[in-house]
Motif scaffolding. Sequence first.
Motif, mmCIF file in Angstrom:
data_model
loop_
_atom_site.group_PDB
_atom_site.id
_atom_site.type_symbol
_atom_site.label_atom_id
_atom_site.label_comp_id
_atom_site.label_asym_id
_atom_site.label_seq_id
_atom_site.Cartn_x
_atom_site.Cartn_y
_atom_site.Cartn_z
ATOM 1 N N PRO A 1 -5.174 -1.603 5.359
ATOM 2 C CA PRO A 1 -6.337 -2.270 4.757
ATOM 3 C C PRO A 1 -6.578 -3.679 5.292
ATOM 4 C CG PRO A 1 -4.896 -1.352 3.056
ATOM 5 C CD PRO A 1 -4.197 -1.159 4.357
ATOM 6 N N MET B 1 -11.934 -0.441 0.424
ATOM 7 C CA MET B 1 -11.655 0.852 1.079
ATOM 8 C C MET B 1 -12.705 1.887 0.676
ATOM 9 S SD MET B 1 -9.132 0.416 3.049
ATOM 10 C CE MET B 1 -9.823 -1.203 3.238
ATOM 11 N N PHE C 1 -2.471 3.332 8.409
ATOM 12 C CA PHE C 1 -3.368 3.021 7.297
ATOM 13 C C PHE C 1 -3.164 1.550 6.925
ATOM 14 C CE2 PHE C 1 -4.925 2.702 3.039
ATOM 15 C CZ PHE C 1 -5.966 3.608 2.959
ATOM 16 N N CYS D 1 -7.254 6.534 1.143
ATOM 17 C CA CYS D 1 -6.858 5.656 0.035
ATOM 18 C C CYS D 1 -6.770 6.479 -1.257
ATOM 19 C CB CYS D 1 -7.907 4.552 -0.115
ATOM 20 S SG CYS D 1 -7.724 3.596 -1.628
ATOM 21 N N VAL D 2 -5.653 6.336 -1.974
ATOM 22 C CA VAL D 2 -5.463 7.150 -3.183
ATOM 23 C C VAL D 2 -5.830 6.382 -4.459
ATOM 24 C CG1 VAL D 2 -3.725 8.682 -2.180
ATOM 25 C CG2 VAL D 2 -2.992 6.558 -3.277
ATOM 26 N N SER D 3 -6.460 5.221 -4.284
ATOM 27 C CA SER D 3 -6.932 4.419 -5.429
ATOM 28 C C SER D 3 -5.823 4.054 -6.412
ATOM 29 C CB SER D 3 -8.051 5.161 -6.182
ATOM 30 O OG SER D 3 -9.174 5.233 -5.371
ATOM 31 N N CYS D 4 -4.627 3.812 -5.894
ATOM 32 C CA CYS D 4 -3.524 3.438 -6.793
ATOM 33 C C CYS D 4 -3.680 1.989 -7.263
ATOM 34 C CB CYS D 4 -2.182 3.615 -6.088
ATOM 35 S SG CYS D 4 -1.977 2.515 -4.683
ATOM 36 N N ASN D 5 -4.481 1.215 -6.518
ATOM 37 C CA ASN D 5 -4.774 -0.185 -6.864
ATOM 38 C C ASN D 5 -3.603 -1.147 -6.770
ATOM 39 O OD1 ASN D 5 -7.482 -1.036 -7.361
ATOM 40 N ND2 ASN D 5 -7.580 0.605 -8.859
ATOM 41 N N CYS E 1 0.809 -1.234 0.000
ATOM 42 C CA CYS E 1 0.000 0.000 0.000
ATOM 43 C C CYS E 1 0.842 1.285 0.000
ATOM 44 C CB CYS E 1 -0.925 -0.016 1.214
ATOM 45 S SG CYS E 1 -1.914 1.469 1.363
ATOM 46 N N CYS F 1 -2.731 -2.633 -4.122
ATOM 47 C CA CYS F 1 -3.259 -3.715 -3.286
ATOM 48 C C CYS F 1 -4.062 -4.698 -4.125
ATOM 49 C CB CYS F 1 -4.136 -3.141 -2.175
ATOM 50 S SG CYS F 1 -5.446 -2.076 -2.800
ATOM 51 N N VAL G 1 -0.184 4.345 0.756
ATOM 52 C CA VAL G 1 -0.435 5.208 1.915
ATOM 53 C C VAL G 1 0.187 4.608 3.182
ATOM 54 C CG1 VAL G 1 -2.205 6.346 3.315
ATOM 55 C CG2 VAL G 1 -2.550 6.080 0.861
ATOM 56 N N GLU H 1 -8.918 -2.216 -2.831
ATOM 57 C CA GLU H 1 -9.194 -0.799 -3.127
ATOM 58 C C GLU H 1 -10.697 -0.550 -3.095
ATOM 59 O OE1 GLU H 1 -10.324 2.597 -5.680
ATOM 60 O OE2 GLU H 1 -10.703 0.495 -6.058
HETATM 61 S S1 SF4 Z 1 -5.607 1.514 -3.581
HETATM 62 FE FE1 SF4 Z 1 -4.846 -0.017 -2.141
HETATM 63 S S2 SF4 Z 1 -2.638 0.248 -2.169
HETATM 64 FE FE2 SF4 Z 1 -3.501 2.098 -3.059
HETATM 65 S S3 SF4 Z 1 -3.740 3.525 -1.322
HETATM 66 FE FE3 SF4 Z 1 -5.677 2.430 -1.540
HETATM 67 S S4 SF4 Z 1 -5.527 0.705 -0.136
HETATM 68 FE FE4 SF4 Z 1 -3.426 1.460 -0.444
#
Ligand code: SF4
Length: 259
Positions: free
Chosen positions: A84, A129, A82, A109-113, A73, A115, A75, A126
């Motif tokens: 998940p 979250m 943080f 969560c920055v939705s980078c995916n 992750c 995870c 974050v 994601e």
């Molecule tokens: S998408 Fe997943 S890896 Fe990315 S910030 Fe959110 S929880 Fe963390």
Amino acid sequence: MPIHEHSLIRPENITAHDKLVIDDVDVSGHWSTFIQSRVVTDYNEKLEEEIAALPGGEYIHRCWQCGSCTNSCTVNAVNPEFNPRYWIYLIRIGMEAELLRDKDIIWQCVSCNKCTYACPRDVVPEGVMKATAHWLELKGHTPKSKSTLFDQAFSDQVFATGKIEEGRIIRDFFRRTGQPLMQDWLIEMARRLVRHLAVRMLASMGLSALVRPRTRGWSGARAAIGDYVEEQKAKQHRALGLSELIEQAERELAGPPRA
Ligand code: SF4
Ligand code: SF4
């Protein structure tokens, strides 16, 4: 006795006496440490079902707690709080009170995916979250986040007109979030657009600012989307028991019945 995985227990749930002697035996420090017990009222047995009823939360039941999501992750790398994997664990065993302690960071969560790609069980962490942040808003634990307000400004415009018109979306988003329209970065962006965009493009943008563009024959699609949205909302409200919560709040506001 040392506590294994001490870092996973919140400091406020641990009690230790710096100086304690019982029956002439010195049990100071970690010898007198105990972890606050949990009682059954701490649990929301429906929590997993509630999260699974929201978009993104559908596959939470697949999690086997390997921790790959937290390890990868973005974050978590800057804020170890943080986590998940831990939140999925809390949701699955129904520990709502514990989850609520982190309600102010779950939305980060920055939705980078990363995870999602790391997860061996296709849980889509994601999505979980996002579903959890949405759940917090729907249940009134947190105010609507800016990203939710942006989604609403965007969706409302598309539903109404069948078109995406960025200028109007930004204006609507600023209005919803109480921000001034005249912001330095926006003025600079407009300046650059004027400098570099073709005249035809600028004229078309100016026209769409005056006359709201619409997709021809959109009313049928709008009605179908509207029905679907209402159906989904009703499903989510049922799953989260929101009607009961609203009724309960109304009863509390009305006070006790008069004799
Ligand atoms: S998408 Fe997943 S890896 Fe990315 S910030 Fe959110 S929880 Fe963390
Ligand atoms: S990576 Fe997937 S299976 Fe592993 S803890 Fe995270 S969500 Fe669960």
